[in-house]
Design an enzyme around this catalytic site. Structure first.
Site, PDB file in Angstrom:
ATOM      1  CB  SER A 199      -0.512  -0.174   1.053  1.00 25.45           C
ATOM      2  OG  SER A 199      -1.974  -1.239   0.774  1.00 25.45           O
ATOM      3  CG  HIS A 238      -1.535   0.156  -4.702  1.00 16.37           C
ATOM      4  ND1 HIS A 238      -1.707   2.102  -4.349  1.00 16.37           N
ATOM      5  CD2 HIS A 238      -1.974   0.105  -3.431  1.00 16.37           C
ATOM      6  CE1 HIS A 238      -2.751   1.891  -3.018  1.00 16.37           C
ATOM      7  NE2 HIS A 238      -2.817   1.370  -2.672  1.00 16.37           N
ATOM      8  CD  GLU A 253      -1.426   5.063  -7.012  1.00 16.05           C
ATOM      9  OE1 GLU A 253      -1.165   5.998  -6.802  1.00 16.05           O
ATOM     10  OE2 GLU A 253      -1.363   4.370  -5.828  1.00 16.05           O
ATOM     11  CG  ASN A 296      -3.455   5.282  -0.207  1.00 12.70           C
ATOM     12  OD1 ASN A 296      -4.109   4.905   0.141  1.00 12.70           O
ATOM     13  ND2 ASN A 296      -2.767   4.027   0.081  1.00 12.70           N
TER      14      ASN A 296
END
Ligand SMILES: NC(=O)c1ccc[n+]([C@@H]2O[C@H](COP(=O)([O-])OP(=O)(O)OC[C@H]3O[C@@H](n4cnc5c(N)ncnc54)[C@H](O)[C@@H]3O)[C@@H](O)[C@H]2O)c1
Length: 316
Positions: A123, A144, A156, A195
């Site tokens: 992550s 990701h 990603e 994120n």
């Protein structure tokens, strides 16, 4: 290194929430997939998750019984490390812990063939740091996915210091081959892109609640009924172009100073964390999920995401 068209056998390490879901995507698109895990109990859980997902896709008319059967027939399960020897492509989706990932990669990259392409679904751990345990790190990068990966299109693809450009290209092409939307990320930034954006919004959302400007539910409503609907169709830069840079410049010149610049996790989130209120997984977070509330929340999210994905992007 293998080209995308040479990739036939995919091994996913970690039969958890993410691994089980990703296995279905590749199997559905014709790849032979093996889910590897260190625990028999986790493999059973992964099988069960796949069965639940497939059942709900059939019930919603997303896949036929026969397509679902074909998908399931392409997924196998193992606890034997030897499986990495035959892999063309590996996605590591095991526990988010640097030491565990380093130990895993040291072994797995030794067993894997020199040509195999290797990826991690971390992550946000540093790709360059994980790569220190990988033999031939030029064929290694981040891949990701977003939960639930069998529905959300974004992937990603993150290059570390030693990742070869060809590796990024193969991984992006593979994502495209299963109808996902890859975005290449350079410089291995912490949190990658999604994120970072998500936490920027969360920081301001917590700030608004702390200041008493709006309740948790009202902030969620502002995102669901306004910002989120907009962002499902146009990104922040497109929004500025469509709204007018002059307006965004003027608003930014008085609003920027008002926004949170907190450098640590803010109290409304930290307090719940200390109390063990972890959200759906513990039955309480910002909302209450007791008496089947967690299952209902997950089911509603998946159904709504599926409707949106279908409406905007067509078949999965
Ligand atoms: N859950 C999310 O929303 C999400 C989203 C994107 C990325 N990720 C990342 O994906 C990875 C997996 O997350 P998850 O939510 O699926 O976790 P999970 O806890 O559901 O599954 C992890 C699995 O890894 C297995 N495992 C642990 N150590 C192992 C090892 N050495 N070898 C093989 N298997 C091992 C466990 O038995 C478990 O089945 C993490 O790196 C996480 O940060 C999670």
């Amino acid at each position: 290194m293998l080209q995308t068209s040479d990739i036939k056998k995919i091994v996913i390490a970690g039969a958890g929430l993410m691994g089980a879901s990703m296995a279905q995507i590749f199997a559905r698109h014709g790849y032979s997939v093996t889910l590897y895990d260190i625990s028999a109990e986790s493999i059973d859980k992964g099988k069960n998750l796949i069965a639940i997902n497939q059942r709900s896709l059939i019930d919603q008319g997303e896949v036929s019984d026969s397509l679902s059967g074909e998908t399931l027939s392409r997924i196998s399960y193992t606890m034997e490390k030897d499986v990495f020897r035959e892999a063309d492509f590996v996605i590591e989706s095991i526990v988010e812990n640097m030491k565990v990932k380093l130990d895993f990669w040291k072994e797995a990259s030794d067993i894997a063939s020199d040509n195999a392409v290797l990826t991690t679904n971390t992550s946000g751990l540093s790709i360059s740091e994980i790569a220190t345990a990988v033999r031939k790190p030029e064929r290694f990068c981040g891949m990701h996915w977003v939960n639930p990966p069998h529905i959300v299109p974004l992937v990603e693809v993150i290059g570390g210091e030693k990742t070869a450009e060809d590796t990024i290209k193969v991984v992006c092409d593979l994502a495209l081959s299963v109808r996902k939307h890859p975005v290449a990320v350079r410089g291995d930034p912490q949190g990658f892109i999604m994120n970072r954006l998500q936490y920027a919004v969360l920081r301001e959302a917590l700030h608004i609640v702390e200041k008493g400007y709006a309740s948790v539910k009202d902030v969620d409503d502002v995102v669901k009924y306004g910002l989120g609907m907009r962002y499902a169709c146009i990104g922040p830069f497109e929004t500025v172009d469509l709204g007018g840079l002059d307006t965004f410049f003027r608003v930014g010149s008085y609003l920027a100073a008002e926004l949170s610049n907190a450098k640590d996790v803010q109290e409304p989130l930290a307090k719940l964390y200390r109390e063990g209120a972890y959200g759906t997984k513990s039955g309480k977070g910002f909302y209450d999920y007791s008496n089947g509330g967690a299952e209902r929340a997950i089911e509603k999210r998946d159904k709504d995401f599926l409707k949106l994905a279908k409406c905007l992007y067509g078949d999965l």
